[in-house]
Design a protein around this motif. Structure first.
Motif, short mmCIF file in Angstrom:
data_model
loop_
_atom_site.label_atom_id
_atom_site.label_comp_id
_atom_site.label_asym_id
_atom_site.label_seq_id
_atom_site.Cartn_x
_atom_site.Cartn_y
_atom_site.Cartn_z
N TYR A 37 7.96 -10.31 -53.11
CA TYR A 37 8.77 -10.07 -51.91
C TYR A 37 10.05 -9.28 -52.14
O TYR A 37 10.56 -8.67 -51.22
CB TYR A 37 9.11 -11.41 -51.25
CG TYR A 37 7.89 -12.10 -50.71
CD1 TYR A 37 7.22 -11.60 -49.60
CD2 TYR A 37 7.37 -13.22 -51.33
CE1 TYR A 37 6.08 -12.21 -49.11
CE2 TYR A 37 6.24 -13.85 -50.85
CZ TYR A 37 5.60 -13.34 -49.74
OH TYR A 37 4.47 -13.95 -49.26
N HIS A 38 10.60 -9.30 -53.36
CA HIS A 38 11.87 -8.63 -53.61
C HIS A 38 11.80 -7.59 -54.72
O HIS A 38 12.77 -6.90 -54.98
CB HIS A 38 12.96 -9.66 -53.99
CG HIS A 38 13.17 -10.70 -52.95
ND1 HIS A 38 13.83 -10.45 -51.77
CD2 HIS A 38 12.79 -12.01 -52.90
CE1 HIS A 38 13.85 -11.55 -51.04
NE2 HIS A 38 13.23 -12.51 -51.71
N GLY A 39 10.68 -7.51 -55.41
CA GLY A 39 10.56 -6.62 -56.55
C GLY A 39 10.35 -5.17 -56.15
O GLY A 39 9.94 -4.86 -55.04
N GLU A 40 10.67 -4.32 -57.10
CA GLU A 40 10.49 -2.88 -56.93
C GLU A 40 9.34 -2.44 -57.84
O GLU A 40 9.43 -2.60 -59.06
CB GLU A 40 11.77 -2.14 -57.31
CG GLU A 40 12.99 -2.54 -56.52
CD GLU A 40 12.96 -2.06 -55.07
OE1 GLU A 40 12.35 -1.01 -54.80
OE2 GLU A 40 13.54 -2.76 -54.22
N PRO A 41 8.26 -1.90 -57.27
CA PRO A 41 7.15 -1.44 -58.12
C PRO A 41 7.58 -0.30 -59.03
O PRO A 41 8.43 0.50 -58.67
CB PRO A 41 6.09 -0.97 -57.13
CG PRO A 41 6.66 -1.12 -55.77
CD PRO A 41 8.04 -1.66 -55.87
N THR A 42 7.02 -0.25 -60.23
CA THR A 42 7.31 0.83 -61.17
C THR A 42 6.01 1.55 -61.52
O THR A 42 4.93 1.12 -61.12
CB THR A 42 7.93 0.29 -62.48
OG1 THR A 42 6.94 -0.44 -63.20
CG2 THR A 42 9.14 -0.60 -62.20
#
Length: 130
Positions: A37-42
């Motif tokens: 819910y809060h992560g940034e995909p890399t």
């Protein structure tokens, strides 16, 4: 601070068989949920399962953050906090949502530097009167 040397050491132990996957693929349910819910995909592939891309989850800590301390924040929320808050620390964790690999990626400080000579904000509690 960059934790890539420590990450390489842990992965070398995994690849050599000195450390089991269960020891490094142990993301807690809270961390997995924060990644969702809060992560940034890399674009970085997971170094363990090599099937998923890592997600970066950023946690904030600071004396003056109150209940916000310890929460996961998106990059947009971090930018907003950077402009509005006094100094606080950010800890970014790499998480694989597939296998559970997780490792501290880096830590850094954001926010406005406190004014010189100004004491930190403290709240005073009123004494109870009868």
């Amino acid at each position: 601070m960059d934790y890539s040397l420590q990450r390489r050491s842990v992965l070398a132990d995994v690849y050599a068989g000195r450390t089991g996957l269960f020891e490094v693929c142990d993301a807690s349910p809270y961390l997995s949920r924060a990644a969702k819910y809060h992560g940034e995909p890399t674009d970085v592939p997971c170094p363990v399962c090599r099937k998923e891309r890592l997600t970066l989850v950023s946690y904030v800590y600071g004396e003056h953050l109150g209940p916000t301390a310890g929460q996961a924040k998106t990059q947009t929320e971090l930018a907003r906090m950077d402009a509005a808050q006094e100094e606080f620390s950010v800890y970014a964790v790499q998480v694989c949502r597939g296998c559970g690999w997780n490792h501290l990626d880096c830590s850094y400080v954001l926010g406005n530097e406190p004014e010189p000579g100004r004491s930190p904000r403290r709240t005073r509690r009123r004494a109870a009167t009868e």
